[in-house]
Write an enzyme that holds these catalytic residues in place. Structure first.
Site, PDB file in Angstrom:
ATOM      1  CG  HIS A 222      -0.259   0.191   2.288  1.00 53.90           C
ATOM      2  ND1 HIS A 222      -1.154   0.318   4.087  1.00 53.90           N
ATOM      3  CD2 HIS A 222       0.526  -0.125   2.954  1.00 53.90           C
ATOM      4  CE1 HIS A 222      -0.306   0.482   4.516  1.00 53.90           C
ATOM      5  NE2 HIS A 222       0.791   0.668   3.973  1.00 53.90           N
TER       6      HIS A 222
ATOM      7  CD  GLU B  20      -0.716  -3.647   1.585  1.00 54.53           C
ATOM      8  OE1 GLU B  20      -1.252  -2.777   2.277  1.00 54.53           O
ATOM      9  OE2 GLU B  20       0.414  -3.749   1.606  1.00 54.53           O
TER      10      GLU B  20
ATOM     11  CD  GLU C  27      -4.403   1.068   2.088  1.00 58.11           C
ATOM     12  OE1 GLU C  27      -4.316   0.026   2.047  1.00 58.11           O
ATOM     13  OE2 GLU C  27      -3.659   1.513   3.100  1.00 58.11           O
TER      14      GLU C  27
END
Length: 355
Positions: free
Chosen positions: A261, A290, A321
């Site tokens: 990310h 993640e 993200e």
């Protein structure tokens, strides 16, 4: 009918206006929550109460911490209002402060402590870039962190060992909470994995916990040389310095937690290609831990994922993200034939990619 609809709309507008009068103050003074909690950590309030059988009067607490009672009372009043500590009457008729599930996360050495993560995010270095967030939106090449400090976060950490340690401690803090959820939620992911390389593994905390949970695994903690040079030794874990944009040590599986990310799609694809080259057999896999944004709008932690996306915008050059579709894109471009997303009881999910 039309007049009823108009009345309903006016009522709704009045309710929204009344709510807005309240809500706006959360944004005007929103910083106080972080600032007061940081103050509580620095004073050691939770630790003092914990060390006194879980309860203390204001007088006892101020004496223990060496604080002025009047100032400490105001801090405690704020924290109690936000349900971080609680008040209750003692058997002597005085009021005592007691711990809560939330305050125990402010213990410096607590099992569920999030102190290191909070101290990292609230540090002067990490707060300064937020003042430049609009410049990132207006000019996508303008990094708020670089604007505040003259270098990106990684070069800054290389030149500033104190900040580098803050990063490592913060990531280790998160690992202590997330790894048990991985172990409990999807242990099968590690079946048949004899060697595991933790790519961007920091001080090795994550790998130490995985090797302890799955003792048949030999771990390779892989990060920049200046990071692994100060990582503590641990049985079953070998530290290796290098650059994941160039190559990744060979292993049965590659593990990446809160790494991808930080980077844009092209950079992610390059890291993933190097991981794909590193896994040694057709049965090899890449395990990614993640956030996956937007999978379940009703998820109680979705607001954290959205805040993390803002953190990436503020603190990295091009990190973000990703949604499941965006994860699918970078994995396909890196040459992976399939992947699965396994939700766990955490902000992150476990993404398992096969060659």
């Amino acid at each position: 009918m039309g007049s009823v609809t108009k009345i309903d709309e006016e009522t709704r507008e009045d309710e929204e206006e009344a709510q807005a009068k309240v809500e706006i103050w959360k944004y005007i003074f929103g910083f106080t929550n972080m600032a007061v909690v940081k103050c509580a950590i620095e004073l050691g309030i939770a630790d003092a109460i914990e060390n006194n059988e879980g309860l203390m009067t204001l007088s006892e607490l101020s004496s223990s911490l060496g604080c002025a009672p009047s100032s400490l009372y105001r801090i405690m009043r704020f924290l109690v209002h936000h349900n971080i500590f609680k008040e209750k009457p003692s058997s002597q008729g005085t009021t005592v402060y007691v711990q809560t599930a939330l305050s125990r996360r402010l213990l410096k050495k607590g099992e569920k402590s999030m102190v290191d993560l909070l101290l990292f995010e609230s540090s002067h270095v990490m707060m300064a870039p937020w003042h430049n967030l609009s410049s990132r939106v207006l000019n996508d090449n303008n990094s708020p962190f670089e604007g505040a400090h003259g270098d990106d976060i990684w070069k800054y950490a290389l030149a500033n060992p104190v900040h580098s340690k803050l990063i490592d401690d913060a990531m280790a803090c998160d690992a202590k909470l997330v790894v048990p959820e991985i172990v409990e939620g999807c242990p099968e992911v590690f079946d048949g994995v004899k060697t595991l390389v933790d790519v961007g593994g920091g001080n090795g905390t994550t790998l130490q916990m995985l090797v302890k949970a799955f003792p048949w695994i030999q771990g390779i903690n892989f990060d920049l040389p200046h990071v692994v040079s100060v990582a503590p030794e641990s049985e079953g874990v070998k530290h290796v310095g290098g650059d994941f944009f160039e190559s990744v040590p060979k292993a049965d599986a590659a593990f990446l937690m809160w790494v991808l990310h930080d980077w844009n799609d092209e950079e992610c694809i390059q890291i993933l290609k190097n991981c794909k080259e590193a896994i040694q057999s057709d049965k090899g896999k890449v395990i990614i831990v993640e956030a996956v944004v937007g999978e379940d709008k009703g998820d109680k932690l979705e607001f954290v994922r959205l805040m993390l996306d803002m953190v990436m915008m503020s603190h990295t050059d091009a990190g973000k993200e990703r949604t499941s579709k965006e994860w699918g894109y970078v994995l396909k471009e890196a040459g992976f034939s399939s992947y699965t997303i396994k939700p766990i009881r955490a902000v992150q999910s476990v993404i398992v990619a096969s060659p």
